[in-house]
Design a protein around this motif. Structure first.
Motif, PDB file in Angstrom:
ATOM      1  N   LEU A  94      76.655   2.530  57.235  1.00  0.00           N
ATOM      2  CA  LEU A  94      75.295   2.096  56.948  1.00  0.00           C
ATOM      3  C   LEU A  94      75.218   0.573  56.850  1.00  0.00           C
ATOM      4  N   ARG A  96      73.444  -2.732  55.338  1.00  0.00           N
ATOM      5  CA  ARG A  96      72.644  -3.031  54.146  1.00  0.00           C
ATOM      6  C   ARG A  96      72.471  -4.532  53.976  1.00  0.00           C
ATOM      7  N   SER A 118      68.567   1.330  55.877  1.00  0.00           N
ATOM      8  CA  SER A 118      68.024   2.150  56.951  1.00  0.00           C
ATOM      9  C   SER A 118      67.660   3.495  56.327  1.00  0.00           C
ATOM     10  N   GLU A 120      66.652   6.503  57.097  1.00  0.00           N
ATOM     11  CA  GLU A 120      67.197   7.766  57.597  1.00  0.00           C
ATOM     12  C   GLU A 120      68.696   7.871  57.323  1.00  0.00           C
ATOM     13  N   LEU A 121      69.453   6.809  57.641  1.00  0.00           N
ATOM     14  CA  LEU A 121      70.895   6.821  57.400  1.00  0.00           C
ATOM     15  C   LEU A 121      71.210   6.914  55.909  1.00  0.00           C
ATOM     16  N   GLU A 122      70.439   6.208  55.105  1.00  0.00           N
ATOM     17  CA  GLU A 122      70.672   6.215  53.661  1.00  0.00           C
ATOM     18  C   GLU A 122      70.434   7.595  53.078  1.00  0.00           C
ATOM     19  N   ASP A 140      61.406   4.490  58.481  1.00  0.00           N
ATOM     20  CA  ASP A 140      61.849   3.232  59.094  1.00  0.00           C
ATOM     21  C   ASP A 140      60.714   2.235  59.316  1.00  0.00           C
ATOM     22  N   PRO A 200      62.963  -1.032  53.322  1.00  0.00           N
ATOM     23  CA  PRO A 200      63.467  -0.768  54.674  1.00  0.00           C
ATOM     24  C   PRO A 200      64.183  -1.995  55.227  1.00  0.00           C
ATOM     25  N   LEU A 201      65.257  -1.777  55.970  1.00  0.00           N
ATOM     26  CA  LEU A 201      66.113  -2.864  56.428  1.00  0.00           C
ATOM     27  C   LEU A 201      65.331  -3.925  57.211  1.00  0.00           C
ATOM     28  N   THR A 202      64.447  -3.495  58.084  1.00  0.00           N
ATOM     29  CA  THR A 202      63.690  -4.474  58.883  1.00  0.00           C
ATOM     30  C   THR A 202      62.819  -5.356  57.986  1.00  0.00           C
ATOM     31  N   ASP A 212      69.167 -10.591  62.881  1.00  0.00           N
ATOM     32  CA  ASP A 212      69.953  -9.371  63.111  1.00  0.00           C
ATOM     33  C   ASP A 212      71.304  -9.476  62.402  1.00  0.00           C
ATOM     34  N   TRP A 217      78.377  -3.904  55.624  1.00  0.00           N
ATOM     35  CA  TRP A 217      78.403  -2.590  56.248  1.00  0.00           C
ATOM     36  C   TRP A 217      79.065  -1.654  55.237  1.00  0.00           C
TER      37      TRP A 217
END
Length: 409
Positions: A94, A96, A118, A120-122, A140, A200-202, A212, A217
């Motif tokens: 994931l 972060r 993220s 969904e991944l979280e 997301d 959310p990450l974005t 980016d 990680w």
């Protein structure tokens, strides 16, 4: 021949054999249950802490541990993380962003930890959506946040209210944003419940102007047993590009708490072995003294002393195996019951456990290495108790033994 004779000797005195095997079974039952409960608690709390916050392993910028700065980042690219994806022991991966901010609402403010994730991944990793007590979980594309229940109460917030996050972004840029609260999460660890904000990450990358890039990680292994090997492999792969930190390095306070508790638990276990060992030693010694005449007759008819010692050793091995089998038969149903029905603490004890940062649930660990460890200790206890009785047999005086002397030398 000796094996057959040893087996027959066991059942000439069934009560003696059953009592000795039962003492071993009791030692195995108590010690295995104690250690399984202890290790189960550790594994549960390590897993909770890892899934909700640190992860079992993190890849970080070489300077991030000391600086905790948003300036020390890693690439959030497939090329950078490809080696991790190919590792067979990694089950979750994931990205972060982790940073601090000042959270404000109305006239109240508080320092918080912002986690850019993220969603969904979280959720696949920590099942955090199941911890949402009010509102909904993130997606997301959201520009909303999740906050801990304790933090929401401190700031007087509820779903639909706005929270302001203010901090420092990448390379000195100002990080400020206004976010609606989409959900409130109840964490099992109070320290996290009071300070975490999920974004959310974005949105986090936009807030902190990181592009980016990520601060870490987060990785999870298939088993704690494989953790050290995985850390070593990743350290060789990412040398000079990133540092690899395991949960003990990421959560030193928890590691110290577990170490101190483990030392106390092991001390109690060995105290238990000592108590059981005295009873076992007395049983074996009396068994030896009662058979003085029998041993004398066997020696008088030509049996070598070393053969006699081998016979006693084989008998003891049979008793050990019987004790272990009986102990496992008694222990396994108990462990399986607690494994599928963990006991939840309540009242003041539960509160005390929560204050330590642990989940107030008693869980057991069922692992082959734990069974092997305790079985070897129980068998070792048996053969340690045999040392003096076998020395007495080796020094046995033949004439006194044939006369039936209770203390033949």
């Amino acid at each position: 021949m000796l094996v057959k004779l040893a087996w027959r000797n066991l059942w000439r005195q069934k009560r003696r054999t059953v009592l000795t095997a039962s003492a071993l079974a009791l030692a195995l039952l108590l010690s295995l249950f104690m250690r399984s409960l202890q290790e189960g608690g550790y594994a549960s709390n390590i897993d909770n802490s890892a899934r909700f916050f640190t992860g079992l392993i993190q890849l970080q910028h070489p300077e991030f541990k000391e600086s905790q700065s948003i300036d020390d980042l890693l690439p959030a690219t497939d090329a950078f993380i490809e080696s991790v994806r190919n590792n067979p022991h990694i089950t979750h991966l994931l990205p972060r962003i982790e940073s601090f901010a000042l959270a404000a609402a109305a006239e109240k403010s508080k320092g918080v930890m912002v986690l850019g994730i993220s969603p969904e991944l979280e959720n696949q990793y920590s099942h955090i959506s199941q911890r949402v007590v009010v509102g909904e979980y993130l997606t997301d594309g959201d520009s909303q946040v999740l906050v801990g229940e304790g933090l929401a109460k401190s700031l007087g917030l509820s779903v639909g209210d706005d929270i302001i996050l203010y901090g420092q972004g990448y390379r000195g840029q100002t990080a400020a944003g206004l976010y609606p609260i989409k959900g409130i999460v109840k964490f099992p660890i109070p320290a996290l419940d009071q300070q975490l904000v999920y974004l959310p990450l974005t949105q986090a990358q936009t807030l902190y102007s990181t592009g980016d890039q990520v601060t870490a990680w987060v990785l999870h292994t298939d088993d704690l047993v494989n953790l050290e090997q995985t850390v070593n492999e990743l350290s060789r792969t990412y040398i000079n590009r990133a540092v690899v930190r395991d949960w003990q390095d990421l959560s030193p306070e928890m590691a110290q708490q577990i170490m101190m508790d483990k030392v106390g638990g092991i001390f109690m276990m060995y105290l238990l072995y000592g108590i059981v060992g005295f009873g076992l030693f007395a049983t074996i010694l009396m068994m030896t003294l009662e058979r003085q005449r029998e041993f004398g007759v066997m020696l008088a008819t030509g049996l070598l002393r070393r053969k006699l010692l081998m016979l006693i050793g084989i008998e003891s091995a049979f008793i050990g195996v019987l004790g272990v089998v009986l102990g496992l038969i008694l222990t396994l149903p108990v462990l399986l019951w607690f494994y599928y029905n963990p006991y939840e603490l309540t009242g003041e004890l539960a509160q005390a456990v929560l204050e330590l940062g642990w989940e107030p649930v008693l869980k057991v660990l069922i692992a082959p290495w734990l069974f092997k460890e305790q079985i070897m200790l129980v068998l070792g206890l048996l053969f340690f108790c045999l040392i003096y009785p076998m020395w007495r047999i080796y020094r046995l005086d033949l004439v006194s033994a044939l006369k039936g002397g209770a203390h033949a030398d």
